[in-house]
Design a protein around this motif. Structure first.
Motif, PDB file in Angstrom:
ATOM      1  N   SER A  95       0.821  -1.211   0.000  1.00 23.11           N
ATOM      2  CA  SER A  95       0.000   0.000   0.000  1.00 23.11           C
ATOM      3  C   SER A  95       0.857   1.264   0.000  1.00 23.11           C
ATOM      4  CB  SER A  95      -0.970  -0.003   1.179  1.00 23.11           C
ATOM      5  OG  SER A  95      -0.262   0.036   2.388  1.00 23.11           O
ATOM      6  N   GLY A  96       2.179   1.121  -0.106  1.00 28.30           N
ATOM      7  CA  GLY A  96       3.063   2.270  -0.259  1.00 28.30           C
ATOM      8  C   GLY A  96       3.480   2.947   1.024  1.00 28.30           C
ATOM      9  N   HIS A 143      15.529  -0.236  -3.837  1.00 28.45           N
ATOM     10  CA  HIS A 143      14.498   0.313  -4.705  1.00 28.45           C
ATOM     11  C   HIS A 143      13.201   0.652  -3.974  1.00 28.45           C
ATOM     12  CE1 HIS A 143      17.030  -0.741  -8.011  1.00 28.45           C
ATOM     13  NE2 HIS A 143      17.092  -1.984  -7.589  1.00 28.45           N
ATOM     14  N   GLY A 144      13.246   0.837  -2.695  1.00 21.77           N
ATOM     15  CA  GLY A 144      12.035   1.030  -1.920  1.00 21.77           C
ATOM     16  C   GLY A 144      11.288   2.309  -2.176  1.00 21.77           C
ATOM     17  N   ASP A 145      11.959   3.335  -2.607  1.00 22.15           N
ATOM     18  CA  ASP A 145      11.308   4.637  -2.740  1.00 22.15           C
ATOM     19  C   ASP A 145      10.471   4.761  -4.003  1.00 22.15           C
ATOM     20  OD1 ASP A 145      10.987   6.916  -1.220  1.00 22.15           O
ATOM     21  OD2 ASP A 145      12.361   8.067  -2.470  1.00 22.15           O
ATOM     22  N   GLU A 146      10.729   3.947  -5.014  1.00 21.81           N
ATOM     23  CA  GLU A 146      10.033   4.106  -6.285  1.00 21.81           C
ATOM     24  C   GLU A 146       8.536   3.823  -6.190  1.00 21.81           C
ATOM     25  OE1 GLU A 146      13.044   2.073  -6.817  1.00 21.81           O
ATOM     26  OE2 GLU A 146      14.253   3.612  -7.785  1.00 21.81           O
ATOM     27  N   LEU A 147       8.125   2.854  -5.370  1.00 19.94           N
ATOM     28  CA  LEU A 147       6.708   2.535  -5.245  1.00 19.94           C
ATOM     29  C   LEU A 147       5.949   3.703  -4.633  1.00 19.94           C
ATOM     30  CD1 LEU A 147       4.432   0.466  -5.565  1.00 19.94           C
ATOM     31  CD2 LEU A 147       4.950  -0.300  -3.249  1.00 19.94           C
ATOM     32  N   ARG A 148       6.513   4.315  -3.611  1.00 20.62           N
ATOM     33  CA  ARG A 148       5.844   5.463  -2.986  1.00 20.62           C
ATOM     34  C   ARG A 148       5.712   6.603  -3.986  1.00 20.62           C
ATOM     35  NH1 ARG A 148       7.631   9.854  -0.678  1.00 20.62           N
ATOM     36  NH2 ARG A 148       9.760   9.079  -0.523  1.00 20.62           N
ATOM     37  N   GLN A 149       6.758   6.845  -4.775  1.00 19.08           N
ATOM     38  CA  GLN A 149       6.701   7.905  -5.778  1.00 19.08           C
ATOM     39  C   GLN A 149       5.630   7.615  -6.811  1.00 19.08           C
ATOM     40  OE1 GLN A 149      10.669   8.106  -7.316  1.00 19.08           O
ATOM     41  NE2 GLN A 149      11.481   9.106  -5.482  1.00 19.08           N
ATOM     42  N   MET A 150       5.496   6.353  -7.218  1.00 20.69           N
ATOM     43  CA  MET A 150       4.469   6.000  -8.187  1.00 20.69           C
ATOM     44  C   MET A 150       3.073   6.213  -7.604  1.00 20.69           C
ATOM     45  SD  MET A 150       3.658   2.382 -10.024  1.00 20.69           S
ATOM     46  CE  MET A 150       2.664   1.760  -8.680  1.00 20.69           C
ATOM     47  N   LEU A 151       2.867   5.803  -6.355  1.00 17.74           N
ATOM     48  CA  LEU A 151       1.551   5.964  -5.746  1.00 17.74           C
ATOM     49  C   LEU A 151       1.220   7.430  -5.486  1.00 17.74           C
ATOM     50  CD1 LEU A 151       1.622   2.966  -3.263  1.00 17.74           C
ATOM     51  CD2 LEU A 151       0.354   3.144  -5.405  1.00 17.74           C
TER      52      LEU A 151
END
Length: 154
Positions: A95-96, A143-151
């Motif tokens: 869920s980001g 690579h953890g930050d990319e999902l939050r940026q996408m959401l």
């Protein structure tokens, strides 16, 4: 206000603004992999926990031959506790949530230590779980930050 212009990469930007790509990074797949694998790892830990609690004779090694001398009921409850934390962190990660990344790394490290101590009783699954834990830690830290940026873009 000036009209946005399209760049060669397919991103849109207004003059003087930073270019923001329309498509998320390909590395988001690693974060989704980590989240799904954390949920799977949680289920594996729960399975190991229930087996240890309800069927002490399943394991060929006596509890005294384990790295940490604890009866299988105790090991079962530890596995169930780790399972709950891994499941919660995996769901939060998907869920980001940033705290899902932090908790995910911590419980993956705890899972590695737990499986190293439980290696004599369940060597194949413990080895597989350790390998998946290492991949999860790698995906979350690199690579953890990319999902939050996408959401955040949606």
């Amino acid at each position: 206000m000036p009209e946005p212009e399209e760049t060669l990469s397919g991103a849109h930007r207004r003059p003087g603004e930073v270019e923001v790509p329309e498509w998320p990074s390909r590395w988001v797949g690693w974060i989704l992999f980590a989240g799904v694998m954390m949920i799977v790892l949680g289920m594996i830990h729960a399975f190991q926990g229930f087996v240890a609690i309800f069927d002490d004779t399943y394991y060929l090694v006596r509890p005294s031959r384990l790295t940490i001398h604890l009866d299988y009921d105790g090991w079962g409850w530890i596995h169930l506790g780790v399972a709950v934390f891994i499941l919660i962190a995996g769901i939060a990660l998907l869920s980001g949530r940033v705290w899902g990344r932090v908790v995910g790394v911590i419980v993956a490290i705890a899972s590695i230590l737990l499986n190293m101590a439980f290696l004599a009783a369940y060597p194949i699954w413990s080895t597989i779980t350790i390998a998946v834990d290492v991949l999860v830690i790698w995906a979350l830290t690199v690579h953890g930050d990319e999902l939050r940026q996408m959401l955040d873009r949606k």
